[in-house]
Design an enzyme around this catalytic site. Sequence first.
Site, PDB file in Angstrom:
ATOM      1  CG  HIS A  13      -9.128 -12.127   7.057  1.00  0.00           C
ATOM      2  ND1 HIS A  13     -10.049 -11.100   7.020  1.00  0.00           N
ATOM      3  CD2 HIS A  13      -8.309 -11.876   8.110  1.00  0.00           C
ATOM      4  CE1 HIS A  13      -9.801 -10.263   8.028  1.00  0.00           C
ATOM      5  NE2 HIS A  13      -8.751 -10.716   8.709  1.00  0.00           N
ATOM      6  CE  LYS A  51     -11.228 -13.679  10.246  1.00  0.00           C
ATOM      7  NZ  LYS A  51     -10.803 -13.977  11.609  1.00  0.00           N
TER       8      LYS A  51
HETATM    9  N1  LIG Z   1      -6.794 -10.340  17.497  1.00  0.00           N
HETATM   10  C1  LIG Z   1      -5.930 -10.426  16.490  1.00  0.00           C
HETATM   11  O1  LIG Z   1      -5.158  -9.503  16.203  1.00  0.00           O
HETATM   12  C2  LIG Z   1      -5.874 -11.704  15.698  1.00  0.00           C
HETATM   13  C3  LIG Z   1      -4.904 -11.884  14.701  1.00  0.00           C
HETATM   14  C4  LIG Z   1      -4.867 -13.095  14.005  1.00  0.00           C
HETATM   15  C5  LIG Z   1      -5.767 -14.105  14.334  1.00  0.00           C
HETATM   16  N2  LIG Z   1      -6.711 -13.867  15.297  1.00  0.00           N
HETATM   17  C6  LIG Z   1      -7.640 -14.922  15.733  1.00  0.00           C
HETATM   18  O2  LIG Z   1      -6.923 -15.810  16.581  1.00  0.00           O
HETATM   19  C7  LIG Z   1      -7.519 -17.109  16.530  1.00  0.00           C
HETATM   20  C8  LIG Z   1      -6.450 -18.149  16.224  1.00  0.00           C
HETATM   21  O3  LIG Z   1      -5.957 -17.933  14.915  1.00  0.00           O
HETATM   22  P1  LIG Z   1      -4.862 -18.915  14.290  1.00  0.00           P
HETATM   23  O4  LIG Z   1      -4.696 -18.485  12.883  1.00  0.00           O
HETATM   24  O5  LIG Z   1      -3.678 -18.994  15.177  1.00  0.00           O
HETATM   25  O6  LIG Z   1      -5.649 -20.310  14.343  1.00  0.00           O
HETATM   26  P2  LIG Z   1      -5.023 -21.794  14.357  1.00  0.00           P
HETATM   27  O7  LIG Z   1      -6.134 -22.692  13.955  1.00  0.00           O
HETATM   28  O8  LIG Z   1      -3.746 -21.830  13.602  1.00  0.00           O
HETATM   29  O9  LIG Z   1      -4.657 -22.047  15.896  1.00  0.00           O
HETATM   30  C9  LIG Z   1      -5.600 -22.338  16.896  1.00  0.00           C
HETATM   31  C10 LIG Z   1      -4.931 -23.280  17.884  1.00  0.00           C
HETATM   32  O10 LIG Z   1      -5.791 -23.427  19.012  1.00  0.00           O
HETATM   33  C11 LIG Z   1      -5.716 -24.806  19.400  1.00  0.00           C
HETATM   34  N3  LIG Z   1      -6.867 -25.139  20.230  1.00  0.00           N
HETATM   35  C12 LIG Z   1      -8.097 -25.559  19.832  1.00  0.00           C
HETATM   36  N4  LIG Z   1      -8.881 -25.780  20.904  1.00  0.00           N
HETATM   37  C13 LIG Z   1      -8.134 -25.493  21.998  1.00  0.00           C
HETATM   38  C14 LIG Z   1      -8.394 -25.507  23.382  1.00  0.00           C
HETATM   39  N5  LIG Z   1      -9.586 -25.866  23.877  1.00  0.00           N
HETATM   40  N6  LIG Z   1      -7.398 -25.122  24.235  1.00  0.00           N
HETATM   41  C15 LIG Z   1      -6.193 -24.757  23.747  1.00  0.00           C
HETATM   42  N7  LIG Z   1      -5.878 -24.736  22.434  1.00  0.00           N
HETATM   43  C16 LIG Z   1      -6.849 -25.079  21.567  1.00  0.00           C
HETATM   44  C17 LIG Z   1      -5.664 -25.556  18.077  1.00  0.00           C
HETATM   45  O11 LIG Z   1      -5.212 -26.892  18.240  1.00  0.00           O
HETATM   46  C18 LIG Z   1      -4.681 -24.678  17.315  1.00  0.00           C
HETATM   47  O12 LIG Z   1      -3.340 -25.087  17.555  1.00  0.00           O
HETATM   48  C19 LIG Z   1      -8.626 -17.010  15.467  1.00  0.00           C
HETATM   49  O13 LIG Z   1      -9.860 -16.768  16.104  1.00  0.00           O
HETATM   50  C20 LIG Z   1      -8.207 -15.807  14.653  1.00  0.00           C
HETATM   51  O14 LIG Z   1      -9.300 -15.195  13.999  1.00  0.00           O
HETATM   52  C21 LIG Z   1      -6.774 -12.702  15.975  1.00  0.00           C
END
Ligand SMILES: NC(=O)c1ccc[n+]([C@@H]2O[C@H](COP(=O)([O-])OP(=O)(O)OC[C@H]3O[C@@H](n4cnc5c(N)ncnc54)[C@H](O)[C@@H]3O)[C@@H](O)[C@H]2O)c1
Length: 247
Positions: free
Chosen positions: A131, A135
Amino acid sequence: MIKTGVLGAKGRMGSQVCRTVDAAGDLELSAAVDADDALDSLAGCDVVVDFTDPGVVMENLRWCVAHGLDVIVGTSGFDDMRLAVAAEWLHRAPGTRVLIVPNFSVGAVLMMRFAQLAAPFFESAEIIELHHPAKADAPSGTAARTATLISAARAAADLGPSPDATASEMDGARGAVLDGVHVHSVRLAGLLAHQEVLLGGHGEVLTVRHDSLDRASFMPGVLMAVRGLASLPAGLTVGLEGMLGLG
Ligand SMILES: NC(=O)c1ccc[n+]([C@@H]2O[C@H](COP(=O)([O-])OP(=O)(O)OC[C@H]3O[C@@H](n4cnc5c(N)ncnc54)[C@H](O)[C@@H]3O)[C@@H](O)[C@H]2O)c1
């Protein structure tokens, strides 16, 4: 119109989900919530999608379930203990649905299924997940789920542990062990989300590999989940497999 709320709306995934929902004729972006925003604006949403952080997702989920909101969780970090906690909350909120999706990419779901199908036929199985370096968690939710599926398939076929004569090792050299399956995590600039499942037998190796090259790869799965959530039974569902007709 399906009123959709997004948690983590300013994040890499959340912002793309907001744009995707905005562009879909049958969905309405009713709430876009990020860190420090009040959750109250989610009230009235038909579906809430969470892409936040493993450290905050449980509190978001608890709030949504307590308010009777149906939730799709893309945030990683859902082990058996978290699933059990979510199931317990749902028990006290009859009629509410939570769909936990370790990976929204259709290709990745198929990769997991192919690995599960192949697992009984090979004496060895290991996983390498790769990744982007931003991450937060390792191993990935997809790798953890793949390990669980492979482990169950091996157990059903009466396969013991994969052969391994390692007698001394540097800490971490053989990766993490999840449900008896070794999982190796690579974090590298230039990557997005990739996984290889290596299955070894007598004189042959089968490699099942999937590459997500752009976050766009997750959006068809997100749309499918938002549109299909209301037709799922109440309670907890894990994975997109059912919606894809994969059982
Ligand atoms: N299931 C899937 O297919 C898939 C795909 C990609 C990423 N993911 C997962 O999704 C998650 C997010 O990934 P990302 O790359 O977008 O991360 P990121 O860090 O870019 O985004 C996370 C966002 O959540 C916000 N946040 C933090 N605390 C919060 C709260 N209490 N309430 C609301 N918002 C809040 C942050 O400010 C940020 O904007 C990770 O856990 C990642 O592993 C899953």
